[in-house]
Design a protein around this motif. Sequence first.
Motif, PDB file in Angstrom:
ATOM      1  N   VAL A  10      29.590  41.828  47.359  1.00 27.70           N
ATOM      2  CA  VAL A  10      31.009  41.581  47.620  1.00 27.70           C
ATOM      3  C   VAL A  10      31.399  40.320  46.870  1.00 27.70           C
ATOM      4  O   VAL A  10      30.673  39.326  46.907  1.00 27.70           O
ATOM      5  N   SER A  11      32.536  40.356  46.218  1.00 25.90           N
ATOM      6  CA  SER A  11      33.046  39.157  45.572  1.00 25.90           C
ATOM      7  C   SER A  11      34.527  39.044  45.911  1.00 25.90           C
ATOM      8  O   SER A  11      35.323  39.895  45.535  1.00 25.90           O
ATOM      9  N   ALA A  47      29.588  34.727  45.183  1.00 28.19           N
ATOM     10  CA  ALA A  47      29.559  36.137  45.558  1.00 28.19           C
ATOM     11  C   ALA A  47      28.573  36.280  46.717  1.00 28.19           C
ATOM     12  O   ALA A  47      27.801  35.359  47.023  1.00 28.19           O
ATOM     13  N   ILE A  48      28.597  37.434  47.367  1.00 29.49           N
ATOM     14  CA  ILE A  48      27.826  37.636  48.590  1.00 29.49           C
ATOM     15  C   ILE A  48      27.089  38.972  48.526  1.00 29.49           C
ATOM     16  O   ILE A  48      27.636  39.964  48.045  1.00 29.49           O
ATOM     17  N   SER A  49      25.850  38.978  48.997  1.00 28.56           N
ATOM     18  CA  SER A  49      25.140  40.236  49.194  1.00 28.56           C
ATOM     19  C   SER A  49      24.935  40.417  50.694  1.00 28.56           C
ATOM     20  O   SER A  49      24.674  39.449  51.416  1.00 28.56           O
ATOM     21  N   LEU A  50      25.084  41.655  51.148  1.00 24.72           N
ATOM     22  CA  LEU A  50      24.984  41.960  52.566  1.00 24.72           C
ATOM     23  C   LEU A  50      24.065  43.160  52.775  1.00 24.72           C
ATOM     24  O   LEU A  50      24.149  44.138  52.034  1.00 24.72           O
ATOM     25  N   LEU A  51      23.220  43.090  53.793  1.00 29.84           N
ATOM     26  CA  LEU A  51      22.478  44.257  54.258  1.00 29.84           C
ATOM     27  C   LEU A  51      23.272  44.743  55.461  1.00 29.84           C
ATOM     28  O   LEU A  51      23.280  44.099  56.521  1.00 29.84           O
ATOM     29  N   PRO A  60      38.639  44.907  41.138  1.00 28.00           N
ATOM     30  CA  PRO A  60      37.948  45.326  39.911  1.00 28.00           C
ATOM     31  C   PRO A  60      37.560  44.170  38.990  1.00 28.00           C
ATOM     32  O   PRO A  60      36.492  44.199  38.387  1.00 28.00           O
ATOM     33  N   SER A  61      38.376  43.120  38.931  1.00 27.90           N
ATOM     34  CA  SER A  61      38.058  41.994  38.049  1.00 27.90           C
ATOM     35  C   SER A  61      36.820  41.225  38.508  1.00 27.90           C
ATOM     36  O   SER A  61      36.227  40.480  37.739  1.00 27.90           O
ATOM     37  N   LEU A  62      36.423  41.404  39.773  1.00 29.02           N
ATOM     38  CA  LEU A  62      35.255  40.696  40.319  1.00 29.02           C
ATOM     39  C   LEU A  62      34.054  41.625  40.514  1.00 29.02           C
ATOM     40  O   LEU A  62      33.043  41.224  41.074  1.00 29.02           O
ATOM     41  N   ALA A  63      34.159  42.859  40.038  1.00 28.39           N
ATOM     42  CA  ALA A  63      33.086  43.846  40.235  1.00 28.39           C
ATOM     43  C   ALA A  63      31.758  43.386  39.632  1.00 28.39           C
ATOM     44  O   ALA A  63      30.695  43.608  40.224  1.00 28.39           O
ATOM     45  N   ASP A  67      28.267  43.121  41.641  1.00 23.69           N
ATOM     46  CA  ASP A  67      27.057  43.803  41.178  1.00 23.69           C
ATOM     47  C   ASP A  67      25.902  42.824  41.006  1.00 23.69           C
ATOM     48  O   ASP A  67      24.767  43.120  41.361  1.00 23.69           O
ATOM     49  N   ALA A  68      26.205  41.644  40.449  1.00 21.75           N
ATOM     50  CA  ALA A  68      25.165  40.625  40.265  1.00 21.75           C
ATOM     51  C   ALA A  68      24.601  40.194  41.613  1.00 21.75           C
ATOM     52  O   ALA A  68      23.389  40.011  41.759  1.00 21.75           O
TER      53      ALA A  68
END
Length: 160
Positions: A10-11, A47-51, A60-63, A67-68
């Motif tokens: 998520v960004s 940016a954030i990663s979530l389980l 879309p501009s932050l996709a 992804d990173a």
Amino acid sequence: MSSASRIIGVSLGHRTLAEADHWIQSLQPAPVLACTHLVSVPYPHVAISLLTTSSFRTEPSLAAAADAASSGQTGRAVRFPGVERLTGELTVSEILQRSSISRVEVLGSGPADPSTVVETGDFVRPQFRGGELVLVATPAAGGRLVPFERREPTPCCADH
């Protein structure tokens, strides 16, 4: 029918770690694991990663940033199993028993002794590295340790 948990990125353009932490802490239901990632695309932000089983919309501009985050092998864990039990003063052994942290390292010195007391300050942000959580700590007065990252860090050169 419930869907399975998965890692998503998520960004939302958070400018600071504190902003991203606040957003993560507001999620209901809370994700199993949530990490922050400093990214540079399309501009520097967090940016954030979530389980999680939930879904979140990223512009879309932050996709690319999202992804990173979702594919990152490193991050800074904000939510993880047992985080709510890491308050007050705990030994390294208690931290390992109460949470999903795999090990505690003393910055520049290697693994911490299991009997060493860690003053958590009720703020524990381990690093996510290669699939495991590692809490980096620094020496404190009285042979104790404190997490390397503090809720309110001392500004650089504060005593000059």
